[in-house]
Design an enzyme around this catalytic site. Structure first.
Site: not given
Ligand code: HMG
Ligand code: MG
Length: 309
Positions: A17, A218, A249, A258
């Site tokens: 994070d 956070h 985020c 955080n």
């Molecule tokens: P998408 O674009 O909807 O996915 O992303 P897709 O299925 O349409 O695929 C598009 C492309 O992404 C494809 O590649 C896939 O292979 C690739 P291409 O064929 O175009 O070359 N792909 C991936 N590559 C690597 N790893 C994967 C993956 N999946 C698809 N797993 C996805 C959907 C969820 C992957 C995207 O939206 C994403 O990566 N989002 C990032 C989310 C993230 O990390 N957010 C921050 C963390 S959450 C947070 O911080 C909150 C938390 O701390 C709690 C709080 O504070 O409340 C946890």
């Molecule tokens: Mg968080």
């Protein structure tokens, strides 16, 4: 303090994070060194990375190599990682496959109580995320992994405003029903206040019990320590923190770091609670990290230093 239990569990999320929201992407060797320092400081739970798209979150590229290197080092006899549980975020099937390859033992899926944030963060609706996570969680468990479930935007949302408490409880219960062994309740954009935390916390406890809940604050508006105190007073004992107060985020523009691990540990130790963490080592680690990150970190304890005695 209303319970006699003085032991608090800290889940260190700085390497995920924290780093996901830094402009600079840290080299894997620096991330490995940071993980080692945290383990030496007594951290027993490290969220090391995320198997997400590196187009969406470039800072998490290399999570697989990092986890593999840490797990490799854990095999050595005197490794500081011996008793450390390693986890990483998994958003979908593709992420789960990467998790299996890295041999990480715990994954975390991440859902949201806000529809807009769900779409911005993982590009699907809340309902779609639960459908997707059902298969991910089932397969992870069949393969012996444990699963944490994050629920974001539990104390109102930057995009939608008010988030209903009933929805927070419903979605947290849904994550538990899907098989998450722990639900981390996120104040993603750091808006919560202690009374709101106590109110929502009590509702969550009556639905899920204390043991399965962690709180993820956070510190955007300076209320995180007060929110932790409010959580302690209703009997909660697990908190997510980030070394130095790194973090945020990328899909929640107002989310800063955080709450800092060393600020939380300082407060808890002064209150007579136990964490198993070494405050001097935490401060040393945060200070070591600053020139590598390239800016001052927001932790108050690392800035002020520890008082004498
Ligand atoms: P998408 O674009 O909807 O996915 O992303 P897709 O299925 O349409 O695929 C598009 C492309 O992404 C494809 O590649 C896939 O292979 C690739 P291409 O064929 O175009 O070359 N792909 C991936 N590559 C690597 N790893 C994967 C993956 N999946 C698809 N797993 C996805 C959907 C969820 C992957 C995207 O939206 C994403 O990566 N989002 C990032 C989310 C993230 O990390 N957010 C921050 C963390 S959450 C947070 O911080 C909150 C938390 O701390 C709690 C709080 O504070 O409340 C946890
Ligand atoms: Mg968080």
């Amino acid at each position: 303090m209303k319970t006699n239990d003085t032991t608090v569990r800290i889940v260190e999320v700085g390497l995920r994070d924290g780093l996901q929201n830094e402009k600079k992407t840290l080299a894997i060797t620096d991330r490995h060194l940071l993980a080692r320092k945290l383990a030496n400081a007594g951290c027993r739970e490290l969220e090391l990375g995320a198997f997400v798209s590196s187009q969406w979150v470039p800072q998490m590229a290399g999570s697989s190599e990092l986890i593999t290197a840490v797990l490799e080092e854990r095999r050595l006899k005197s490794s500081p990682f011996k008793k450390v549980r390693i986890s990483a975020l998994v958003p979908n099937q593709r992420g789960l496959e990467a998790a299996f390859e890295s041999r990480v033992e715990r994954i975390a899926v991440f859902a949201s109580a806000s529809e807009t944030f769900s779409k911005k963060n993982i590009n699907c609706t809340i309902r779609e995320s639960f459908v997707r996570y059902k298969d991910v969680i089932d397969e992870a468990k069949r393969n012996g992994l444990t699963v944490r479930g994050y629920l974001s935007m539990c104390f109102d949302c930057h995009f939608e405003g008010k988030v209903s408490e009933a929805k927070v409880v419903k979605y947290a219960a849904k994550l538990a029903e899907l098989g998450c062994d722990e639900i981390s309740i996120g104040d993603t954009i750091g808006v919560a206040d202690p009374r709101q935390v106590a109110r929502i916390g009590r509702a969550l406890i009556s639905e899920l019990g204390k043991k399965n809940l962690a709180m993820h604050f956070h510190d955007t508006r300076g209320t995180a320590l007060a929110n932790i105190l409010a959580s302690l007073e209703i009997g909660l004992r697990s908190f997510d923190t980030s070394i130095g107060g790194l973090g945020g985020c990328p899909y929640a523009p107002a989310a800063t770091g955080n709450v800092a691990t060393e600020d939380v540990v300082y407060m808890l130790h002064r209150m007579g609670m136990k964490t198993g963490l070494d405050l001097n080592e935490l401060v040393e680690t945060a200070r070591w990290l600053q020139p590598i990150i390239g800016h001052e970190l927001p932790s108050k304890v690392s800035r002020a230093g520890l008082p004498i005695g």
